[in-house]
Design a protein around this motif. Structure first.
Motif, PDB file in Angstrom:
ATOM      1  N   GLY A 120      62.247  31.713  37.862  1.00 49.01           N
ATOM      2  CA  GLY A 120      63.020  30.555  38.286  1.00 49.01           C
ATOM      3  C   GLY A 120      64.495  30.657  37.940  1.00 49.01           C
ATOM      4  N   ALA A 121      65.334  30.052  38.773  1.00 49.65           N
ATOM      5  CA  ALA A 121      66.774  30.015  38.531  1.00 49.65           C
ATOM      6  C   ALA A 121      67.383  28.854  39.297  1.00 49.65           C
ATOM      7  N   TRP A 122      68.446  28.296  38.740  1.00 47.36           N
ATOM      8  CA  TRP A 122      69.246  27.271  39.399  1.00 47.36           C
ATOM      9  C   TRP A 122      70.568  27.891  39.844  1.00 47.36           C
ATOM     10  N   ASP A 123      70.964  27.611  41.071  1.00 43.02           N
ATOM     11  CA  ASP A 123      72.290  27.967  41.573  1.00 43.02           C
ATOM     12  C   ASP A 123      73.100  26.683  41.729  1.00 43.02           C
ATOM     13  N   PHE A 124      74.397  26.763  41.397  1.00 48.21           N
ATOM     14  CA  PHE A 124      75.282  25.605  41.446  1.00 48.21           C
ATOM     15  C   PHE A 124      76.515  25.917  42.281  1.00 48.21           C
ATOM     16  N   GLY A 125      77.137  24.876  42.790  1.00 53.56           N
ATOM     17  CA  GLY A 125      78.415  25.016  43.466  1.00 53.56           C
ATOM     18  C   GLY A 125      79.003  23.644  43.723  1.00 53.56           C
ATOM     19  N   GLY A 126      80.283  23.626  44.097  1.00 46.48           N
ATOM     20  CA  GLY A 126      80.911  22.343  44.365  1.00 46.48           C
ATOM     21  C   GLY A 126      82.379  22.469  44.647  1.00 46.48           C
ATOM     22  N   ASP A 127      83.104  21.370  44.453  1.00 42.43           N
ATOM     23  CA  ASP A 127      84.519  21.327  44.785  1.00 42.43           C
ATOM     24  C   ASP A 127      85.363  21.879  43.640  1.00 42.43           C
ATOM     25  N   ALA A 128      86.680  21.656  43.718  1.00 44.78           N
ATOM     26  CA  ALA A 128      87.588  22.230  42.727  1.00 44.78           C
ATOM     27  C   ALA A 128      87.330  21.692  41.327  1.00 44.78           C
ATOM     28  N   GLY A 129      86.651  20.544  41.219  1.00 44.47           N
ATOM     29  CA  GLY A 129      86.364  19.986  39.912  1.00 44.47           C
ATOM     30  C   GLY A 129      85.146  20.586  39.244  1.00 44.47           C
ATOM     31  N   PHE A 130      84.395  21.405  39.979  1.00 49.37           N
ATOM     32  CA  PHE A 130      83.191  22.012  39.405  1.00 49.37           C
ATOM     33  C   PHE A 130      83.579  23.091  38.395  1.00 49.37           C
ATOM     34  N   ARG A 131      82.968  23.026  37.214  1.00 55.87           N
ATOM     35  CA  ARG A 131      83.181  24.048  36.203  1.00 55.87           C
ATOM     36  C   ARG A 131      81.829  24.430  35.613  1.00 55.87           C
ATOM     37  N   GLY A 132      81.612  25.713  35.485  1.00 52.99           N
ATOM     38  CA  GLY A 132      80.368  26.163  34.880  1.00 52.99           C
ATOM     39  C   GLY A 132      79.830  27.376  35.591  1.00 52.99           C
ATOM     40  N   ALA A 133      78.657  27.816  35.157  1.00 53.31           N
ATOM     41  CA  ALA A 133      78.024  28.977  35.767  1.00 53.31           C
ATOM     42  C   ALA A 133      77.547  28.624  37.165  1.00 53.31           C
ATOM     43  N   SER A 134      77.614  29.582  38.067  1.00 55.68           N
ATOM     44  CA  SER A 134      77.091  29.358  39.410  1.00 55.68           C
ATOM     45  C   SER A 134      75.616  29.673  39.500  1.00 55.68           C
ATOM     46  N   SER A 135      75.063  30.328  38.465  1.00 58.90           N
ATOM     47  CA  SER A 135      73.637  30.624  38.439  1.00 58.90           C
ATOM     48  C   SER A 135      73.175  30.740  36.994  1.00 58.90           C
ATOM     49  N   ILE A 136      72.095  30.045  36.645  1.00 56.89           N
ATOM     50  CA  ILE A 136      71.506  30.128  35.314  1.00 56.89           C
ATOM     51  C   ILE A 136      69.999  30.265  35.486  1.00 56.89           C
TER      52      ILE A 136
END
Length: 306
Positions: free
Chosen positions: A72-88
């Motif tokens: 299992g894994a989570w992928d993340f993304g978003g606008d310019a305010g997004f900060r953090g890993a794109s995949s954990i």
């Protein structure tokens, strides 16, 4: 399998980027369609990790419970305010690195999440970002009481380190004639420790993997708990498992392996994990490998003797 530090980083990232938002919840893959429908349109109010389990609470009292398992894994993304890993999550590459995407530029316009790629079990989408889950062993919508019951079956989590947890861990070991190598992987004894931390913690404390828990003195059990808290907390901070102190990296530099304070990977990160056949960093004995309870166990026969 992602260990407890990764799940705590997930909980923190959800708190940073999605908690407080009303989310569109869907199951592009279709396998979680009914569970997603129960959560769709509600506000994410909290994210909590306990061991390898993630609990995402929603405003109407339901909880998304996820255990990543092996894949299992989570992928993340978003606008310019997004900060953090794109995949954990898993699958993990050697070195335990998380994946970071390029930050969106300050003028980037967020047009919502991209089209799903692959078997996305569940998608959580807010006004400024999104998260996709793939490959998890467990993905279910629970009532709060049901989620509490799941957590109650788990042992103390060293990354929560609540009052009484240390004492509970010491007492649990004292009751078991099971080897320490088994007990550290028992999520009912201690929640969040996986194969990497198991091998490294036993080495750091110079403990024989086959020593029964009931034979370990209470003082030594307490020190094992304390080292687990400290080492896994470092993993939450760093986003990867590093169990060798910096002076070991300097020693490698003196041997011509790199600059002082620079950690090559994966060779310098661990004492024994995946180092079978290589010399122990402390005593020079060849690191050993065996199968134990269907998992690979690494240890130093020279340093870890009863």
């Amino acid at each position: 399998m992602p260990e407890g530090h990764s799940v705590h980083r997930l909980a923190r990232q959800f708190a940073d980027v999605l908690v407080g938002e009303r989310l569109a919840v869907s199951s592009p893959q279709g396998r979680f369609a009914q569970g997603a429908a129960l959560l769709d349109g509600h506000v994410l109010t909290g994210s909590v990790a306990h061991g390898k389990h993630l609990f995402l609470g929603f405003g109407h009292g339901l909880v998304l419970h996820v255990h990543l398992g092996l894949y299992g894994a989570w992928d993340f993304g978003g606008d310019a305010g997004f900060r953090g890993a794109s995949s954990i999550g898993a699958p993990r590459k050697i070195g335990e690195r998380e994946v970071y995407g390029d930050d969106a530029g300050p003028d980037a316009v967020y047009a919502g999440p991209p089209e799903p790629v692959g078997a996305v079990r569940v998608r959580l989408a807010g006004g400024h970002g999104w998260a996709d889950l793939r490959g998890a062993t467990t993905c279910e919508t629970l009532t709060r009481a049901e989620a509490d019951a799941v957590a109650a079956r788990l042992g103390p989590d060293p990354l929560r380190n609540l009052p009484g947890d240390r004492e509970g861990f010491i007492a649990a070991l004292a009751k078991k004639r099971t080897p320490l190598a088994t007990l550290l992987m028992d999520q009912k004894v201690i929640a969040g420790v996986g194969n990497v931390y198991r091998a490294e913690l036993l080495f750091r404390q110079r403990l024989d993997p086959w020593l029964p828990g009931s034979v370990l003195p209470a003082e030594s059990a307490g020190l094992l708990w304390d080292d687990t808290v400290a080492t896994m907390s470092d993993g939450v901070r760093d986003g990867r498992i590093i169990t060798t102190p910096p002076h070991y990296w300097t020693r490698l530099r003196e041997a011509g392996a790199g600059e002082a304070g620079t950690l090559r990977e994966p060779e310098d990160a661990h004492f024994v994990y995946r180092r079978h056949g290589l010399d122990c960093r402390d005593c020079g004995t060849a690191v050993a490998l065996t199968e134990h309870a269907a998992r690979k166990l690494y240890w130093c026969p020279g340093c870890q003797r009863s």
